[in-house]
Motif scaffolding. Structure first.
Motif, PDB file in Angstrom:
ATOM      1  N   GLU A  24       0.863  -1.319  -0.029  1.00  0.00           N
ATOM      2  CA  GLU A  24       0.027   0.045  -0.056  1.00  0.00           C
ATOM      3  C   GLU A  24       0.658   1.206   0.092  1.00  0.00           C
ATOM      4  OE1 GLU A  24      -3.651   2.181   2.469  1.00  0.00           O
ATOM      5  OE2 GLU A  24      -2.807   0.391   3.268  1.00  0.00           O
ATOM      6  N   THR A  25       1.744   1.248   0.608  1.00  0.00           N
ATOM      7  CA  THR A  25       2.824   2.583   0.852  1.00  0.00           C
ATOM      8  C   THR A  25       3.025   3.047  -0.533  1.00  0.00           C
ATOM      9  OG1 THR A  25       3.315   2.109   3.400  1.00  0.00           O
ATOM     10  CG2 THR A  25       4.824   3.317   2.082  1.00  0.00           C
ATOM     11  N   TYR A  26       3.981   2.050  -1.091  1.00  0.00           N
ATOM     12  CA  TYR A  26       4.522   2.339  -2.526  1.00  0.00           C
ATOM     13  C   TYR A  26       3.652   2.439  -3.643  1.00  0.00           C
ATOM     14  CZ  TYR A  26       8.922   1.796  -0.023  1.00  0.00           C
ATOM     15  OH  TYR A  26      10.035   1.937   0.844  1.00  0.00           O
ATOM     16  N   LEU A  27       2.440   1.667  -3.564  1.00  0.00           N
ATOM     17  CA  LEU A  27       1.158   1.999  -4.533  1.00  0.00           C
ATOM     18  C   LEU A  27       0.699   3.373  -4.429  1.00  0.00           C
ATOM     19  CD1 LEU A  27      -0.260  -1.746  -4.774  1.00  0.00           C
ATOM     20  CD2 LEU A  27       1.188  -0.620  -6.287  1.00  0.00           C
ATOM     21  N   LYS A  28       0.746   3.502  -2.906  1.00  0.00           N
ATOM     22  CA  LYS A  28      -0.052   5.063  -3.031  1.00  0.00           C
ATOM     23  C   LYS A  28       0.783   6.019  -3.390  1.00  0.00           C
ATOM     24  CE  LYS A  28      -2.784   7.643   0.204  1.00  0.00           C
ATOM     25  NZ  LYS A  28      -3.412   7.744   1.965  1.00  0.00           N
ATOM     26  N   ALA A  29       2.152   5.990  -3.291  1.00  0.00           N
ATOM     27  CA  ALA A  29       2.935   7.053  -3.682  1.00  0.00           C
ATOM     28  C   ALA A  29       2.934   7.312  -5.160  1.00  0.00           C
ATOM     29  CB  ALA A  29       4.525   6.838  -3.232  1.00  0.00           C
ATOM     30  N   ALA A  30       3.056   6.024  -5.639  1.00  0.00           N
ATOM     31  CA  ALA A  30       3.020   5.847  -7.094  1.00  0.00           C
ATOM     32  C   ALA A  30       1.688   6.515  -7.896  1.00  0.00           C
ATOM     33  CB  ALA A  30       3.214   4.601  -7.746  1.00  0.00           C
ATOM     34  N   ALA A  31       0.643   6.248  -7.288  1.00  0.00           N
ATOM     35  CA  ALA A  31      -0.689   6.511  -7.496  1.00  0.00           C
ATOM     36  C   ALA A  31      -0.699   8.349  -7.613  1.00  0.00           C
ATOM     37  CB  ALA A  31      -1.719   6.016  -7.110  1.00  0.00           C
ATOM     38  N   ILE A  32      -0.213   8.814  -6.466  1.00  0.00           N
ATOM     39  CA  ILE A  32      -0.122  10.361  -6.444  1.00  0.00           C
ATOM     40  C   ILE A  32       0.756  10.688  -7.341  1.00  0.00           C
ATOM     41  CG2 ILE A  32       0.512  12.125  -5.068  1.00  0.00           C
ATOM     42  CD1 ILE A  32      -0.322  10.153  -2.528  1.00  0.00           C
ATOM     43  N   LEU A  33       1.866  10.210  -7.473  1.00  0.00           N
ATOM     44  CA  LEU A  33       2.911  10.570  -8.832  1.00  0.00           C
ATOM     45  C   LEU A  33       2.441  10.377 -10.179  1.00  0.00           C
ATOM     46  CD1 LEU A  33       6.242   9.539  -7.364  1.00  0.00           C
ATOM     47  CD2 LEU A  33       5.220  11.819  -6.972  1.00  0.00           C
ATOM     48  N   GLU A  34       1.224   9.575 -10.254  1.00  0.00           N
ATOM     49  CA  GLU A  34       0.654   9.154 -11.515  1.00  0.00           C
ATOM     50  C   GLU A  34       1.930   8.433 -12.282  1.00  0.00           C
ATOM     51  OE1 GLU A  34      -1.152  12.932 -12.951  1.00  0.00           O
ATOM     52  OE2 GLU A  34      -2.822  12.397 -12.292  1.00  0.00           O
ATOM     53  N   GLY A  36      10.689  -4.132   3.617  1.00  0.00           N
ATOM     54  CA  GLY A  36      10.728  -2.896   2.705  1.00  0.00           C
ATOM     55  C   GLY A  36      10.685  -3.430   1.297  1.00  0.00           C
ATOM     56  N   VAL A  37      11.808  -4.239   0.950  1.00  0.00           N
ATOM     57  CA  VAL A  37      11.887  -4.540  -0.362  1.00  0.00           C
ATOM     58  C   VAL A  37      10.995  -5.791  -0.871  1.00  0.00           C
ATOM     59  CG1 VAL A  37      13.616  -6.341  -1.790  1.00  0.00           C
ATOM     60  CG2 VAL A  37      14.552  -4.430  -0.161  1.00  0.00           C
ATOM     61  N   GLU A  38      10.195  -6.499   0.167  1.00  0.00           N
ATOM     62  CA  GLU A  38       9.245  -7.467   0.075  1.00  0.00           C
ATOM     63  C   GLU A  38       8.059  -6.512  -0.432  1.00  0.00           C
ATOM     64  OE1 GLU A  38       6.299 -10.495   2.525  1.00  0.00           O
ATOM     65  OE2 GLU A  38       8.426 -10.199   3.086  1.00  0.00           O
ATOM     66  N   ALA A  39       7.911  -5.400   0.244  1.00  0.00           N
ATOM     67  CA  ALA A  39       6.746  -4.349  -0.183  1.00  0.00           C
ATOM     68  C   ALA A  39       6.821  -3.927  -1.670  1.00  0.00           C
ATOM     69  CB  ALA A  39       6.766  -3.302   0.903  1.00  0.00           C
ATOM     70  N   ALA A  40       8.005  -3.493  -2.164  1.00  0.00           N
ATOM     71  CA  ALA A  40       8.425  -3.149  -3.510  1.00  0.00           C
ATOM     72  C   ALA A  40       8.089  -4.224  -4.117  1.00  0.00           C
ATOM     73  CB  ALA A  40       9.628  -2.721  -3.481  1.00  0.00           C
ATOM     74  N   TRP A  41       8.481  -5.431  -4.142  1.00  0.00           N
ATOM     75  CA  TRP A  41       7.953  -6.765  -4.871  1.00  0.00           C
ATOM     76  C   TRP A  41       6.497  -6.987  -5.046  1.00  0.00           C
ATOM     77  CZ3 TRP A  41       9.551  -9.888  -8.487  1.00  0.00           C
ATOM     78  CH2 TRP A  41       9.064 -11.113  -8.516  1.00  0.00           C
ATOM     79  N   ASN A  42       5.786  -6.550  -3.782  1.00  0.00           N
ATOM     80  CA  ASN A  42       4.336  -6.809  -3.896  1.00  0.00           C
ATOM     81  C   ASN A  42       4.013  -5.749  -4.706  1.00  0.00           C
ATOM     82  OD1 ASN A  42       4.398  -9.304  -2.243  1.00  0.00           O
ATOM     83  ND2 ASN A  42       4.392  -8.173  -0.365  1.00  0.00           N
ATOM     84  N   ALA A  43       4.304  -4.428  -4.765  1.00  0.00           N
ATOM     85  CA  ALA A  43       4.043  -3.302  -5.607  1.00  0.00           C
ATOM     86  C   ALA A  43       4.355  -3.628  -7.136  1.00  0.00           C
ATOM     87  CB  ALA A  43       4.457  -2.207  -5.143  1.00  0.00           C
ATOM     88  N   GLY A  44       5.341  -4.815  -7.453  1.00  0.00           N
ATOM     89  CA  GLY A  44       5.537  -4.755  -8.718  1.00  0.00           C
ATOM     90  C   GLY A  44       6.663  -3.791  -9.239  1.00  0.00           C
ATOM     91  N   MET A  45       7.538  -3.487  -8.358  1.00  0.00           N
ATOM     92  CA  MET A  45       8.539  -2.446  -8.470  1.00  0.00           C
ATOM     93  C   MET A  45      10.094  -2.831  -7.859  1.00  0.00           C
ATOM     94  SD  MET A  45       6.889   0.735  -6.290  1.00  0.00           S
ATOM     95  CE  MET A  45       5.233   1.335  -6.924  1.00  0.00           C
ATOM     96  N   ASP A  46      10.890  -2.648  -8.745  1.00  0.00           N
ATOM     97  CA  ASP A  46      12.453  -2.821  -8.549  1.00  0.00           C
ATOM     98  C   ASP A  46      12.839  -2.280  -7.264  1.00  0.00           C
ATOM     99  OD1 ASP A  46      12.749  -4.614 -10.700  1.00  0.00           O
ATOM    100  OD2 ASP A  46      13.354  -2.910 -12.024  1.00  0.00           O
ATOM    101  N   SER A  47      13.961  -2.719  -6.619  1.00  0.00           N
ATOM    102  CA  SER A  47      14.463  -2.005  -5.468  1.00  0.00           C
ATOM    103  C   SER A  47      15.886  -1.961  -5.482  1.00  0.00           C
ATOM    104  CB  SER A  47      13.871  -2.703  -4.203  1.00  0.00           C
ATOM    105  OG  SER A  47      14.112  -2.136  -3.277  1.00  0.00           O
ATOM    106  N   VAL A  48      16.476  -0.842  -5.092  1.00  0.00           N
ATOM    107  CA  VAL A  48      17.677  -0.648  -4.797  1.00  0.00           C
ATOM    108  C   VAL A  48      18.089  -0.880  -3.198  1.00  0.00           C
ATOM    109  CG1 VAL A  48      19.728   0.782  -4.799  1.00  0.00           C
ATOM    110  CG2 VAL A  48      18.238   0.630  -6.790  1.00  0.00           C
ATOM    111  N   VAL A  49      18.729  -1.622  -2.756  1.00  0.00           N
ATOM    112  CA  VAL A  49      19.091  -1.877  -1.319  1.00  0.00           C
ATOM    113  C   VAL A  49      20.340  -1.046  -0.850  1.00  0.00           C
ATOM    114  CG1 VAL A  49      19.165  -3.651   0.341  1.00  0.00           C
ATOM    115  CG2 VAL A  49      18.010  -4.392  -1.824  1.00  0.00           C
ATOM    116  N   LEU A  50      20.049  -0.428   0.114  1.00  0.00           N
ATOM    117  CA  LEU A  50      21.020   0.117   1.088  1.00  0.00           C
ATOM    118  C   LEU A  50      21.310  -0.789   2.205  1.00  0.00           C
ATOM    119  CD1 LEU A  50      22.118   3.227   0.481  1.00  0.00           C
ATOM    120  CD2 LEU A  50      20.001   2.638  -0.377  1.00  0.00           C
ATOM    121  N   THR A  51      22.814  -1.112   2.177  1.00  0.00           N
ATOM    122  CA  THR A  51      23.328  -2.232   2.931  1.00  0.00           C
ATOM    123  C   THR A  51      23.692  -1.457   4.537  1.00  0.00           C
ATOM    124  OG1 THR A  51      25.508  -2.204   1.799  1.00  0.00           O
ATOM    125  CG2 THR A  51      23.720  -3.824   1.373  1.00  0.00           C
ATOM    126  N   THR A  52      22.802  -0.763   4.861  1.00  0.00           N
ATOM    127  CA  THR A  52      23.339   0.079   6.154  1.00  0.00           C
ATOM    128  C   THR A  52      22.896  -0.693   7.471  1.00  0.00           C
ATOM    129  OG1 THR A  52      21.056   0.968   6.155  1.00  0.00           O
ATOM    130  CG2 THR A  52      22.816   2.285   5.311  1.00  0.00           C
TER     131      THR A  52
END
Length: 220
Positions: free
Chosen positions: A150-160, A175-191
């Motif tokens: 929901e977090t990332y899909l909502k952001a994408a929808a607002i950005l159109e 967080g990467v799982e959330a991106a995967w569930n949203a159909g988005m690639d992810s860059v991981v910061l190994t912090t």
């Protein structure tokens, strides 16, 4: 890594600023010293995803605290975190230049964080970053937090912008799982997590320690 992304969606803590050890310290002391949970540092770390009240429910069970009590605990934890972390508050190396390049290239940017607005404002206003972001999706703006998309899909929808045209910057497996569930690639910061902890996520297209890594040029 796919080229020519139209939007960059950033998690905040551990992704834009390297502060997760400070959050871990604050939660560790709050859960054990104040609330008597008796958890190891590693167990506390394993619970650090999603909203603060969700973390409290995972540790203590449903109904242990009222909503008002959880809000009070959450705010007190964040006050302690901010007090200790503020002298060290700074962007991860290379991020400002990376965001400036995104602006110049016409890439839209948003924040999608499970943090409460109190913490997001702490970062954006102290570092004067608010102008970079077209929208901010916080814990208060979603019903279901990460790993739900929901977090990332909502952001994408607002950005159109279509999900496949977004890349998510994350530091945590959930967080990467959330991106995967949203159909988005992810860059991981190994912090805070090692690359091996993301092995199950095929959408993790790059692993970087900061934003100076030249692999990020492929996103433009």
């Amino acid at each position: 890594m796919k080229l020519g992304k139209k939007a960059f969606l950033f998690d905040l803590n551990g992704t834009m600023i390297n502060d997760m050890e400070y959050h871990l310290d604050a939660w560790y002391h709050m859960l054990n010293n104040d609330l008597g949970a008796g958890l190891s540092r590693e167990v506390v770390k394993s619970h650090m995803y999603g909203k603060n009240d969700e973390l409290l429910v995972r540790v203590f069970g449903e109904g242990h605290f009222t909503a008002a009590q959880m809000a009070e605990i959450s705010r007190e934890k964040e006050l302690r975190y901010q007090e200790v972390y503020k002298p060290h508050l700074e962007l991860i190396s290379g991020l400002k230049a990376f965001m400036d390049k995104a602006v110049n290239q016409g890439v839209l940017m948003a924040i999608g964080s499970a943090a409460i607005p109190f913490n997001i404002d702490f970062v954006l206003d102290n570092l004067q970053l608010r102008h970079y972001f077209k929208t901010i999706v916080s814990a208060d703006d979603v019903v279901l937090s990460k790993p739900h998309p929901e977090t990332y899909l909502k952001a994408a929808a607002i950005l159109e912008v279509a999900p496949e045209d977004c890349v998510v910057f994350e530091d945590a497996p959930k967080g990467v799982e959330a991106a995967w569930n949203a159909g988005m690639d992810s860059v991981v910061l190994t912090t805070m997590h090692t690359q091996e902890e993301f092995a199950q996520y095929p959408n993790a297209v790059a692993f970087v320690s900061d934003y100076t890594n030249p692999v990020l040029n492929n996103l433009f």
